[in-house]
Motif scaffolding. Structure first.
Motif, PDB file in Angstrom:
ATOM      1  N   PHE A   1       0.680  -0.961  -0.150  1.00  0.00           N
ATOM      2  CA  PHE A   1      -0.353  -0.585   0.114  1.00  0.00           C
ATOM      3  C   PHE A   1       0.899   1.807  -0.347  1.00  0.00           C
ATOM      4  N   ARG A   2       1.907   0.838   0.634  1.00  0.00           N
ATOM      5  CA  ARG A   2       3.274   2.061   0.165  1.00  0.00           C
ATOM      6  C   ARG A   2       3.912   2.437  -1.162  1.00  0.00           C
TER       7      ARG A   2
ATOM      8  N   TRP B   1      -0.633   1.347  -4.302  1.00  0.00           N
ATOM      9  CA  TRP B   1      -1.592   1.456  -3.970  1.00  0.00           C
ATOM     10  C   TRP B   1      -2.776   1.370  -5.642  1.00  0.00           C
TER      11      TRP B   1
END
Length: 428
Positions: free
Chosen positions: A223-224, A227
């Protein structure tokens, strides 16, 4: 490399076929039997709606399973996840066949049914993502779409097995079907567990995974750095609404509302999936030649149009057009999306987060698609159902069209945003 590529692809095909046999016999039973077996018989329409809702519950559990199994696959290896998923799916499916009915234990019956469906959903969450990652990372760089397509071809084979097993069962007298006949396909999952477990225990871990140092928390890295790609996969994965609509809602609509016979409608599914077995590898070869995006987009746009024809044929009670449009839509056109997305989604992510990214993105999208039969039943009008499905198709077209084309990107550089989209490969 070629031998390992083939071994991984064949194992993915067989494992997915066995795994999705379990998953789809539930959908067939939900459309034909579960409303009468696990819910009160006083309101048949409400019972059917509730039975279809339990089918969707399995998809609701899949995003949760995706986070858990995605973490395991990126942390400890693809092989471990594939062994775990088949054990979980097989045991939960066998137990569905052992459940007491509503007449025997009342509300406890649907409660237990939903609990086991949740277990099926957790298992399915890691199945395709694990098999796709395994196949992609073993595949030659210029044939990744072809080798990863074996996973979805296996899924189609599982649907064939599930529907074919229900053909003689559905032909039984109603009393026998509702008392013990429907249980037989679920009990056969005991064979599924043993066969798939033996196959997957013999797989080699992928060289890409073994070379990479596993991240401590893959989902944080996902998600860093990825995403946007996760969101893109979520939206694109709603194309699975075509599958759930065809497999569950259209069958229920044809039999319970239009008054068509069960056996011919089950044969539509069998023949369409047989056609898909031939179409998927051909579409995949095209995706290796011209790219993933044009193949996916063409298939999705075709489904947006043909869904009107298929539901219209059911409403008109025309067996001829039900067969023709159903086989063309699901067997040929929808297969274009199934042939291209296993490679396209997996190629968006680096090896450190590939299984997590594919699992989380697809399972959230599939969860939306899983409730399509319930939404469709609530909409009522077949034209409204077709319009809703076409709208989902157009949304995933936009998601795919705005994504990076990856068919020329070297495997080691997949998911790296600094990599040119069309870096040269070895001679094709």
């Amino acid at each position: 490399m070629t031998g390992k590529s083939r071994k991984a692809a064949v194992a993915a095909w067989i494992g997915s076929a066995l795994e999705y046999y379990d998953f789809f016999i539930y959908g067939t039973a939900a459309a034909l039997v579960f409303g009468k077996v696990f819910f009160p018989s006083s309101d048949p329409a409400a019972s059917t709606l509730l039975a279809l809702a339990t089918f969707g519950v399995g998809y609701l559990a899949r995003p949760v399973g995706a986070f858990f199994l995605g973490h395991l696959g990126d942390k400890f290896g693809r092989k471990k996840v594939l062994v775990l998923t088949v054990l979980l799916m097989g045991s939960s499916t066998f137990l569905v066949g052992c459940l007491p009915t509503y007449r025997q234990v009342g509300v406890l019956a649907p409660v237990l049914l939903v609990a086991l469906r949740l277990m099926q959903g957790l298992s399915a969450a890691g199945e395709q993502a694990g098999a796709n990652s395994m196949s992609l990372e073993h595949a030659p760089e210029n044939r990744r779409a072809y080798y990863t397509s074996f996973t979805l071809a296996g899924t189609q084979a599982g649907q064939i097995l599930a529907t074919a097993v229900f053909l003689p069962v559905a032909a039984m007298p109603a009393a026998q079907l509702q008392s013990w006949g429907w249980r037989l396909p679920f009990w056969l999952s005991a064979i599924v567990v043993v066969a798939a477990f033996v196959i997957r225990r013999k797989l080699d871990e992928t060289p890409v995974f073994e070379r990479e140092a596993a991240a401590k928390l893959p989902v944080v890295l996902l998600f860093r750095d990825h995403w946007r790609d996760v969101i893109r996969v979520v939206v694109a994965s709603t194309i699975a609404a075509v599958s759930t609509l065809f497999t569950v809602y259209a069958l229920s609509f044809a039999v319970n509302d239009a008054g068509l016979a069960k056996t011919p409608m089950l044969w539509v599914g069998v023949l369409a999936n047989v056609m898909a077995l031939a179409a998927i590898p051909l579409w995949a070869k095209l995706a290796d030649w011209i790219g993933r995006r044009p193949v996916f987009i063409g298939g999705s746009l075709g489904c947006a149009v043909l869904i009107f024809g298929y539901l219209g044929a059911i409403s008109a009670k025309s067996y001829l057009w039900v067969f023709v449009v159903g086989i063309v839509m699901f067997g040929i056109v929808y297969s274009a999306t199934n042939a291209s997305w296993p490679s396209f989604y997996g190629e968006m992510f680096t090896a450190k987060v590939r299984l997590s990214g594919t699992a989380v993105g697809t399972q959230i999208g599939f969860a939306i698609a899983g409730f399509t039969p319930t939404i469709a039943s609530a909409i009522g009008s077949w034209t409204g159902v077709a319009a809703f499905t076409a709208g989902l198709c157009l949304l995933n077209v936009i998601a795919v069209a705005t994504g990076r084309e990856t068919y020329r990107t070297p495997t080691a550089e997949l998911g790296l945003r600094t990599t040119p989209a069309k870096a040269p490969l070895s001679a094709r």
